[in-house]
Every structure is written in C-alpha cells, then in structure tokens.
Scaffold this motif. Structure first.
Motif, PDB file in Angstrom:
ATOM      1  N   GLY A 136     -12.328   8.823   9.993  1.00  0.00           N
ATOM      2  CA  GLY A 136     -11.040   8.253  10.385  1.00  0.00           C
ATOM      3  C   GLY A 136      -9.836   8.878   9.703  1.00  0.00           C
ATOM      4  O   GLY A 136      -8.750   8.311   9.709  1.00  0.00           O
ATOM      5  N   PHE A 137     -10.008  10.076   9.109  1.00  0.00           N
ATOM      6  CA  PHE A 137      -8.872  10.718   8.436  1.00  0.00           C
ATOM      7  C   PHE A 137      -8.212  11.710   9.390  1.00  0.00           C
ATOM      8  O   PHE A 137      -8.857  12.638   9.869  1.00  0.00           O
ATOM      9  CB  PHE A 137      -9.325  11.432   7.162  1.00  0.00           C
ATOM     10  N   ASN A 138      -6.921  11.526   9.637  1.00  0.00           N
ATOM     11  CA  ASN A 138      -6.265  12.394  10.609  1.00  0.00           C
ATOM     12  C   ASN A 138      -5.281  13.381  10.001  1.00  0.00           C
ATOM     13  O   ASN A 138      -4.643  14.148  10.709  1.00  0.00           O
ATOM     14  CB  ASN A 138      -5.576  11.543  11.690  1.00  0.00           C
ATOM     15  N   GLY A 139      -5.187  13.384   8.681  1.00  0.00           N
ATOM     16  CA  GLY A 139      -4.315  14.354   8.020  1.00  0.00           C
ATOM     17  C   GLY A 139      -5.041  15.678   7.842  1.00  0.00           C
ATOM     18  O   GLY A 139      -6.091  15.918   8.449  1.00  0.00           O
ATOM     19  N   ASP A 140      -4.501  16.564   6.985  1.00  0.00           N
ATOM     20  CA  ASP A 140      -5.190  17.850   6.826  1.00  0.00           C
ATOM     21  C   ASP A 140      -6.193  17.797   5.667  1.00  0.00           C
ATOM     22  O   ASP A 140      -6.217  16.861   4.866  1.00  0.00           O
ATOM     23  CB  ASP A 140      -4.212  19.026   6.771  1.00  0.00           C
ATOM     24  N   ASP A 141      -7.026  18.838   5.631  1.00  0.00           N
ATOM     25  CA  ASP A 141      -8.164  18.834   4.700  1.00  0.00           C
ATOM     26  C   ASP A 141      -7.738  18.902   3.235  1.00  0.00           C
ATOM     27  O   ASP A 141      -8.387  18.325   2.358  1.00  0.00           O
ATOM     28  CB  ASP A 141      -9.146  19.957   5.064  1.00  0.00           C
ATOM     29  N   ALA A 142      -6.617  19.587   2.965  1.00  0.00           N
ATOM     30  CA  ALA A 142      -6.165  19.701   1.571  1.00  0.00           C
ATOM     31  C   ALA A 142      -5.757  18.320   1.056  1.00  0.00           C
ATOM     32  O   ALA A 142      -6.100  17.925  -0.070  1.00  0.00           O
ATOM     33  CB  ALA A 142      -5.001  20.682   1.472  1.00  0.00           C
ATOM     34  N   GLU A 143      -5.041  17.579   1.902  1.00  0.00           N
ATOM     35  CA  GLU A 143      -4.617  16.231   1.534  1.00  0.00           C
ATOM     36  C   GLU A 143      -5.841  15.311   1.389  1.00  0.00           C
ATOM     37  O   GLU A 143      -5.935  14.506   0.455  1.00  0.00           O
ATOM     38  CB  GLU A 143      -3.657  15.701   2.613  1.00  0.00           C
ATOM     39  N   PHE A 144      -6.800  15.492   2.292  1.00  0.00           N
ATOM     40  CA  PHE A 144      -8.033  14.694   2.217  1.00  0.00           C
ATOM     41  C   PHE A 144      -8.735  14.926   0.875  1.00  0.00           C
ATOM     42  O   PHE A 144      -9.121  13.985   0.188  1.00  0.00           O
ATOM     43  CB  PHE A 144      -8.975  15.071   3.372  1.00  0.00           C
ATOM     44  N   CYS A 145      -8.891  16.192   0.505  1.00  0.00           N
ATOM     45  CA  CYS A 145      -9.627  16.505  -0.730  1.00  0.00           C
ATOM     46  C   CYS A 145      -8.864  16.025  -1.963  1.00  0.00           C
ATOM     47  O   CYS A 145      -9.464  15.562  -2.928  1.00  0.00           O
ATOM     48  CB  CYS A 145      -9.923  18.001  -0.806  1.00  0.00           C
ATOM     49  N   ARG A 146      -7.559  16.133  -1.909  1.00  0.00           N
ATOM     50  CA  ARG A 146      -6.766  15.637  -3.038  1.00  0.00           C
ATOM     51  C   ARG A 146      -6.944  14.131  -3.186  1.00  0.00           C
ATOM     52  O   ARG A 146      -7.227  13.607  -4.262  1.00  0.00           O
ATOM     53  CB  ARG A 146      -5.284  15.987  -2.833  1.00  0.00           C
ATOM     54  N   ARG A 147      -6.839  13.423  -2.068  1.00  0.00           N
ATOM     55  CA  ARG A 147      -6.971  11.961  -2.125  1.00  0.00           C
ATOM     56  C   ARG A 147      -8.390  11.528  -2.461  1.00  0.00           C
ATOM     57  O   ARG A 147      -8.598  10.545  -3.170  1.00  0.00           O
ATOM     58  CB  ARG A 147      -6.491  11.349  -0.808  1.00  0.00           C
ATOM     59  N   LEU A 148      -9.356  12.257  -1.952  1.00  0.00           N
ATOM     60  CA  LEU A 148     -10.753  11.921  -2.256  1.00  0.00           C
ATOM     61  C   LEU A 148     -10.986  12.021  -3.774  1.00  0.00           C
ATOM     62  O   LEU A 148     -11.667  11.193  -4.369  1.00  0.00           O
ATOM     63  CB  LEU A 148     -11.694  12.870  -1.509  1.00  0.00           C
ATOM     64  N   THR A 149     -10.393  13.051  -4.372  1.00  0.00           N
ATOM     65  CA  THR A 149     -10.556  13.248  -5.816  1.00  0.00           C
ATOM     66  C   THR A 149      -9.849  12.146  -6.609  1.00  0.00           C
ATOM     67  O   THR A 149     -10.439  11.520  -7.493  1.00  0.00           O
ATOM     68  CB  THR A 149      -9.975  14.627  -6.225  1.00  0.00           C
ATOM     69  N   VAL A 150      -8.604  11.908  -6.251  1.00  0.00           N
ATOM     70  CA  VAL A 150      -7.777  10.979  -7.023  1.00  0.00           C
ATOM     71  C   VAL A 150      -8.153   9.523  -6.737  1.00  0.00           C
ATOM     72  O   VAL A 150      -8.266   8.710  -7.650  1.00  0.00           O
ATOM     73  CB  VAL A 150      -6.281  11.234  -6.695  1.00  0.00           C
ATOM     74  N   GLU A 151      -8.379   9.209  -5.465  1.00  0.00           N
ATOM     75  CA  GLU A 151      -8.561   7.790  -5.096  1.00  0.00           C
ATOM     76  C   GLU A 151     -10.020   7.360  -5.059  1.00  0.00           C
ATOM     77  O   GLU A 151     -10.347   6.234  -5.399  1.00  0.00           O
ATOM     78  CB  GLU A 151      -7.911   7.529  -3.728  1.00  0.00           C
ATOM     79  N   ALA A 152     -10.905   8.287  -4.619  1.00  0.00           N
ATOM     80  CA  ALA A 152     -12.323   7.896  -4.541  1.00  0.00           C
ATOM     81  C   ALA A 152     -13.108   8.405  -5.749  1.00  0.00           C
ATOM     82  O   ALA A 152     -14.218   7.945  -6.014  1.00  0.00           O
ATOM     83  CB  ALA A 152     -12.940   8.434  -3.246  1.00  0.00           C
TER      84      ALA A 152
END
Ligand code: PMP
Ligand code: GLN
Length: 389
Positions: free
Chosen positions: A326-342
């Motif tokens: 369900g992530f519709n942004g770009d992959d760089a933003e996804f990986c950054r958020r996955l690292t910081v938030e998850a």
C-alpha cells in the motif's frame, strides 16, 4: 578554491553507506547493505591469524602471492573446466571493486563506448565515466529481467570497447542463461569488444543452478575478464581480496592500473584465501544451501506481510514490490521510512539506475542470521499490520 574532479564530485555518498549509517542511527535491523552474518569460515580466520603471526610482512608480488594465483587457477579448472596460467593470467586485487576499476581504467580510452546493463552496481558508471568512457545503457525489465536482445545489439557499435556484466546479478538475483551468454559472445566477437565480468556471487547460486562464466563459453577466452571476490565466497567482506582472470594480453593493461592504484594486497589475507579456495565440495554446497534457506525464510516472512517478492536465483538479495503493502511514494522514501519508523533497513532499487528508473522496489539482503531475519519480519509485521502482529 578550485573544484575537485567533476565526474566524481557529481555523485553523492553510496546508498550502501547511507543506509547502513541510517540503520545504525535508528537501531534498525540492517537488511540494506549486502554483507553476510555468521558465515565466516573458522579455518580461514585461523589461517589468517597464523599468517599474521608468522609473516612475511613486506610487499608481495604486485600480481599476488603465487599460492593464491595457483589457487585461483585450480578453482577455475575445478568448477569451470578452464585451463588458466596462474603466473600470466591471474592478478590479485584489493577486492572486486579494485579489480573492476583496474579493468576499466586499464582498457578504456577516452571516447570509447562502454555497454552497461541496468540495474547496475554503483561503482561501474562513475569509474567508466572517470576513465573517459561513453556509457551506453541497456535496461532489464522486471519481473523477469530478461536480456533485451534487440536493445543490447543496438547499444553496440564501431566504437564499443567493452561490456560490463554481472552474473549472478545484484540487485535482481538474476542468473544469466547460457543462451544469453552466447548472444552476448556473438556481439563481442562481431564488434571486436571485451567483457568485464563481475562474478562475485559465483558461489551464491541456488536451486541446483550452476554458475557459467562468460570466459568459459566458446571464443570468449581471449575477450572476457573474470572477476571474483573472497568477500562473497568466504563471507569476509572486510578482507577485500579480489582476483581477475584474463588472457595475458588483456591482463597486461589491467595490471598497469593496479600497479598505480594499490600495487599490492595484504599477504596474510591472500594466504588464508589461497587455503580457502581449496575447500572441499561440502563447504561450497553448504554456503549455497545455507543462503538458500535464509532466502526462503525472508521471502516467506515478506510474503506473510503482504509483499510481492520477485524470484531470486543467486546473490544475497530479494526484491519486494512496495506497492503491494500500500505504499505509493518512491522507493527511497519507503526505505528511509522503513528504517526510521519500522526499524528495518533496505535499499531502494532506483539507486541502481543512472536516471529515473524503477521506483517501486526495495532490496532486502537475506544473508543475515535467522534471528535478524525474524526480528526484521516481526518489526515489519507490526508496522504494516499493527492489529495482527
Ligand atoms: N560487484 C558487485 C555486484 C557487488 O555486489 C559487490 C559488493 N559486494 C562488489 C562488486 C564489490 O566486491 P568487493 O567487496 O570484493 O570489492
Ligand atoms: N555489494 C554490497 C551491496 O550491494 C555492498 C558493497 C558496498 O557497500 N560497497 O549491498
């Protein structure tokens, strides 16, 4: 102040370093940078310790210690049926990264065209450009990453000097088929070009598949330069021991680059790797089987969370479609958020493209301990499916 070199300063810090730093900062499980955990062979560690204690400690031959050059040649005969002259056709380098740079600096003349296949490893393009090469990029398309034969043929021309290829391939997990290798071989012969073959994942190949080096295919003995790495074969990425195998006339200019870049590589580590290459079949099989089990463990966990995961026949990496959670942004933003938030680090696949590439995939390294894989899955499940974790 005068500026530094414009090609090199046009690049940022490598994505592997960026994601590892971010992972450390946020206490994330690091499935980003490709390095293995807990697989270092004790016999090699002991051999290196012995070699450090006993010496010698002065410059070895710039081509590498004879024992390692012989071991590389023996390994090529054992696994690929190649007859290699260890003294004229093997050179030891400080990792595959140096070997790649040596090949590119040693062979490219400014203005030469260089064919590269995207997605590509991050060091290829800056070095090709710094050497004065003109990149001609060809893209593999997901999910099958098949060789686009027409586009590849169109990328070759009278000015093509060489092709850079990588099998098993980072980040796609693709293993080039023999028919694809032979298609490439035809183009190389037709255009009188060379191939720099990055084969660092030669032993990380799964499901009964076998690695076939381009240099072992007909007419390629004089055109292909084969690069291996003890970092991957022995799970010792900090050792930075690589090796290039090529016909003597091809190796000669490459050795010129090596002699002015690093000149030599630590003797003790070369001695240990020479012993390691002679390991029994059980070692090599165990490495691949163990990594295949880790791949399956991570793939099952990711699928359980809802990720679409692409098949992986070789390397350390799984690619997951971030849209499937369900992530519709770009992959760089996804990986950054996955690292910081998850609390789980991954690498965006768009980092493996020169320009706007595929932007909906994250690369996860599965060469980690079971506990790390399980913890990463637990964290991601909590993040993506908070009600169910
Ligand atoms: N090529 C590829 C495709 C890689 O993934 C890597 C990094 N693991 C390298 C080259 C560099 O290898 P080394 O650590 O031996 O320099
Ligand atoms: N090859 C590794 C990867 O793809 C990392 C090597 C590096 O950090 N330079 O993640």
């Amino acid at each position: 102040m005068k500026a530094g070199n414009s090609v090199l300063t046009s690049y940022g810090t490598t994505i592997f370093e960026v994601m590892s730093r971010l992972a450390a900062e946020h206490g994330a499980v690091n499935l980003g940078q490709g390095f293995p955990e807990g697989l270092e062979p004790p016999a090699l560690l002991a051999a290196a310790a012995r070699a450090v204690a006993e010496g010698p400690h002065q410059y070895p031959s710039m081509m590498g210690i004879p024992a390692l050059r012989r071991a590389v040649a023996d390994h090529a005969r054992r696994f690929y049926g190649l007859e290699i002259d260890p003294m004229r056709e093997v050179m030891v380098t400080s990792g595959a990264t140096e070997a790649l740079a040596d090949c590119l600096f040693g062979l490219i003349e400014p203005g030469d065209e260089v064919v590269l296949i995207e997605p590509l490893y991050d060091s290829y393009l800056p070095i090709v450009r710094r050497a004065g090469g003109v990149p001609k990029l060809v893209r593999l398309e997901p999910p099958n990453w098949e060789l686009p034969r027409d586009a590849l043929a169109a990328a070759f021309g009278p000015r093509t000097k060489l092709l850079v290829m990588n099998t098993p391939m980072n980040p796609t997990g693709k293993v080039f088929g023999v028919d694809e290798l032979d298609f490439i071989a035809d183009l190389l012969v037709r255009h009188d070009a060379y191939a720099v073959c990055d084969e660092v994942y030669e032993h990380l190949i799964y499901d009964g598949k076998r690695h076939v080096p381009l240099i072992a295919r007909p007419r390629m003995r004089e055109r292909a330069l084969r690069i291996g790495s003890a970092g991957k074969t022995f799970s010792l990425t900090s050792w930075k021991i690589g090796y290039v195998t090529a016909a003597p006339e091809l190796l000669l200019p490459v050795a010129k680059a090596h002699q002015y870049i690093t000149f030599t590589t630590p003797t003790s580590l070369q001695q240990a790797v020479a012993e390691g290459l002679g390991s029994g079949d059980g070692y090599y099989r165990g490495l691949a089987d163990g990594l295949a089990a880790r791949r399956d463990r991570l793939a099952a966990g990711l699928r359980g969370i809802g990720f679409d995961v692409l098949p992986c026949a070789g390397s350390y990496f799984l690619i997951a479609d971030i849209r499937s959670v369900g992530f519709n942004g770009d992959d760089a933003e996804f990986c950054r958020r996955l690292t910081v938030e998850a609390g789980v680090a991954a690498v965006p696949v768009s980092a493996f493209y020169k320009d706007e590439g595929v932007r909906h995939f994250a690369r996860f390294c599965f060469a980690k301990k079971d506990e790390a894989i399980d913890e990463a899955i637990r964290r991601m499940a909590k993040h993506f499916k908070p009600g169910r974790a």
